[in-house]
Design an enzyme around this catalytic site. Structure first.
Site, short mmCIF file in Angstrom:
data_model
loop_
_atom_site.label_atom_id
_atom_site.label_comp_id
_atom_site.label_asym_id
_atom_site.label_seq_id
_atom_site.Cartn_x
_atom_site.Cartn_y
_atom_site.Cartn_z
N LYS A 267 0.63 -25.47 -8.67
CA LYS A 267 -0.81 -25.46 -8.92
C LYS A 267 -1.50 -24.48 -7.97
O LYS A 267 -2.58 -24.00 -8.26
CB LYS A 267 -1.37 -26.87 -8.78
CG LYS A 267 -1.34 -27.42 -7.39
CD LYS A 267 -2.00 -28.79 -7.34
CE LYS A 267 -1.92 -29.33 -5.92
NZ LYS A 267 -2.10 -30.76 -5.83
N ARG A 268 -0.86 -24.20 -6.87
CA ARG A 268 -1.39 -23.20 -5.94
C ARG A 268 -1.49 -21.82 -6.60
O ARG A 268 -2.43 -21.08 -6.37
CB ARG A 268 -0.49 -23.07 -4.71
CG ARG A 268 -0.66 -24.18 -3.69
CD ARG A 268 -0.47 -23.63 -2.27
NE ARG A 268 -1.19 -24.44 -1.28
CZ ARG A 268 -2.49 -24.34 -1.03
NH1 ARG A 268 -3.21 -23.46 -1.69
NH2 ARG A 268 -3.05 -25.09 -0.11
#
Length: 511
Positions: A267-268
């Site tokens: 998700k980064r």
RNA sequence: GCCGCGUUGGUCAAGAGGUUAAGACGCCUCCCUUUCACGGAGGAAUCACGGGUUCGAGUCCCGUACGUGGUACCA
């Protein structure tokens, strides 16, 4: 090769710890496609054995995502089914019997080492060649467990309710191999596999025990999961062998990973590179951290499913656009790739645009309307909206783009891109538009062609090239250099509004 | 470190010993359009490397490199 006397049953087994990302949805999708293709059953099992990682709302979120994607399970905690409960935390008692069975057969043992002792062991045995020593055949005889303690000592520790875990006893010098549907023959040397914990001190099974027991109990015939599990497959193979027999074991398929710009997609990456990685918006209740979803970003579920399917699979033809039904029809596990695919957001948007273009305004209308309403465009006439949607959808890769591309049909533009006309703006053009307003006002038939004729005739009279005037007209009506044919727009926003916009633009341009 | 898995243009990929190595995204040029798109026509760019096997290798074998996953009482 599928001599299935048994009905196909597959499962997706997420742990409810947070958002559902691309890779997860694709695993669901391949499970689903395979099941539907073979007239089988798709089971959703919640793997909530790690109580320290439980996240409120995560389970409901998973249902919501699957529903949005149109790939709902046949059996799940929510949908029910005859193999329940479908939540591992509610199956706790079942795992004990199997752990005991393993201990009795000599394939597992009690271990009483504390976390501190394990830490100490890792420190003590750490070398340059072996930076992370494992609890394996060599080490286990130096630890505190039912292999090194006497029966009496073990009995005593158990009686005194000392915390313990159950570990699998990995055999020495064995080659553990199995046939994977995607990778084919895969084998491991048992000497490099460690004695994984099967049952935790809190009485919960680890994934390793739970997945084997539940796949058996739920009669799973084909087990698809991400490739990150391949390394622990030998533990599962052994467990199947000891508990139920290899003949009962489902066929494994370890799906290639979906990669981000650097390594496994996280998700980064989304935050860093500006694209969604979760199916739907997700806010972590523990820290209010927000992660954007494909749905809210303006993706159509059909497009999302389509682009995911193509990340690691294709049917060998040039076809790239598939509906869910076509995917079910065409899918085959042996055309799934071995290697991971890097996610390309540009291509993802292309898929969405293709789906928007081929979707009817009927289907798009209820999706676009709320987007406009959210930006305070009210009293939307749906049949008018549908006309607009058909007119502008080829300019909208994402649903959100409909706002910019259609707002000026409903409300006058707030700002005009005057820089586009100012440099070439002259008295004669101002005169033209003034006169234009009068003539439009007297136009009896308000149609695209009559507006255009009026415009061109007047331009000829004034001896100005129509092309010189079209851009200013566009800026007056739309606000910017985009949108469909300008006379079409004038026609659609009607006479009064057209004249009104020209007049107010004239004031700005002449000042 | 060890173990597993993988490697065709920047990205997704077709390809199952003999092809001018498809196609798509993105990028560039042109046409259409006196806006932006859509559509159409072109273009640049590739079999990780080294050895074999073979008349012939992107395709088979072996190394190397690189990437990636695992190496938790997380899944």
């Amino acid at each position: 090769m599928l001599l299935n006397t048994a009905k196909v049953r597959v499962r997706f087994a997420p742990s409810p710890t947070g958002g559902l990302h691309l890779g997860g949805v694709r695993t669901v999708l391949y499970n689903y496609l395979f099941a539907k293709k073979h007239g089988g059953t798709f089971v959703l099992r919640i793997e909530d054995t790690d109580q320290t990682r439980f996240v409120e709302g995560a389970e409901q979120y998973i249902y919501d995502c699957l529903k949005w994607c149109g790939i709902e399970p046949d059996e799940s905690p929510l949908h029910g089914g005859e193999f329940g409960p479908y939540k591992q935390s509610e199956r706790k008692s079942k795992y004990w019997d199997y752990a005991l069975q393993l201990i009795e057969a000599g394939h597992a043992y009690y271990a009483f080492d504390t976390p501190q002792e394990l830490e100490q062991m890792r420190m003590d045995f750490k070398t340059n060649e072996n930076p992370s020593p494992q609890y394996d055949a060599r080490i286990r005889m130096k630890m505190k467990n039912s292999l090194t303690l006497t029966a009496n000592e073990v009995e005593k520790l158990l009686q005194e309710k000392n915390p313990f875990v159950v570990r699998i006893k990995i055999p020495e010098n064995e080659i553990i191999s199995f046939s994977d549907l995607i990778h084919h023959e895969v084998s491991f040397d048992s000497n490099v596999v460690d004695d994984k914990v099967l049952l935790k001190a809190d009485g919960m099974p680890t994934y390793h025990l739970a997945v084997v027991v539940d796949d058996f109990l739920m009669k799973i015939t084909h087990a698809f999961r991400g490739e990150e599990w391949l390394s622990s497959a030998p533990v599962h193979i052994l467990l199947w062998k000891y508990l139920f027999g290899l003949d009962e074991m489902p066929q494994w398929a370890h799906l290639p990973l979906i990669m981000g710009p650097s390594g496994k997609l996280s998700k980064r990456d989304g935050a860093k590179y500006g694209f969604p990685v979760y199916a739907m918006n997700w806010t972590d209740p523990r820290n209010n951290e927000f992660t954007e979803g494909f749905k809210e970003k303006g993706f159509l579920p059909e497009a999302f499913i389509n682009l995911l399917a193509m990340l690691g699979w294709n049917n060998g033809t040039e076809q790239e656009l598939f509906s869910l039904n076509e995917l079910i029809d065409q899918f085959s596990i042996d055309r799934v790739h071995k290697s991971g695919a890097k996610f390309d957001y540009e291509k993802a948007k292309w898929f969405n645009h293709e789906w928007i273009k081929k979707s009817s305004s009927e289907l798009l209308c209820p999706l676009v309307k709320p987007i406009l309403e959210e930006k305070s465009i009210s009293n939307i006439n749906e049949s008018f909206l549908k006309t607009i949607i058909d007119l502008v959808k080829e300019r909208c890769p994402l649903l959100d783009d409909f706002f910019q591309q259609s707002s000026y049909f409903f409300i006058a533009p707030e700002e005009l891109d005057t820089e586009a006309v100012k440099p070439k703006w002259k008295e004669d053009k101002a005169g033209f538009f003034n006169e234009m307003c009068n003539q439009l006002n007297q136009l009896n038939v308000w149609e695209t062609t009559s507006i255009e004729n009026c415009f061109k005739t007047l331009a000829a009279e004034k001896n100005i090239k129509p092309g010189e005037l079209q851009l200013p007209m566009r800026i007056m009506l739309v606000g910017g250099k985009f949108g469909p044919a300008v006379f079409e727009i004038a026609y659609l926003i009607a006479k009064e509004e057209t004249i009104k916009r020209i007049k107010s633009a004239l004031i700005i341009l002449n000042s």
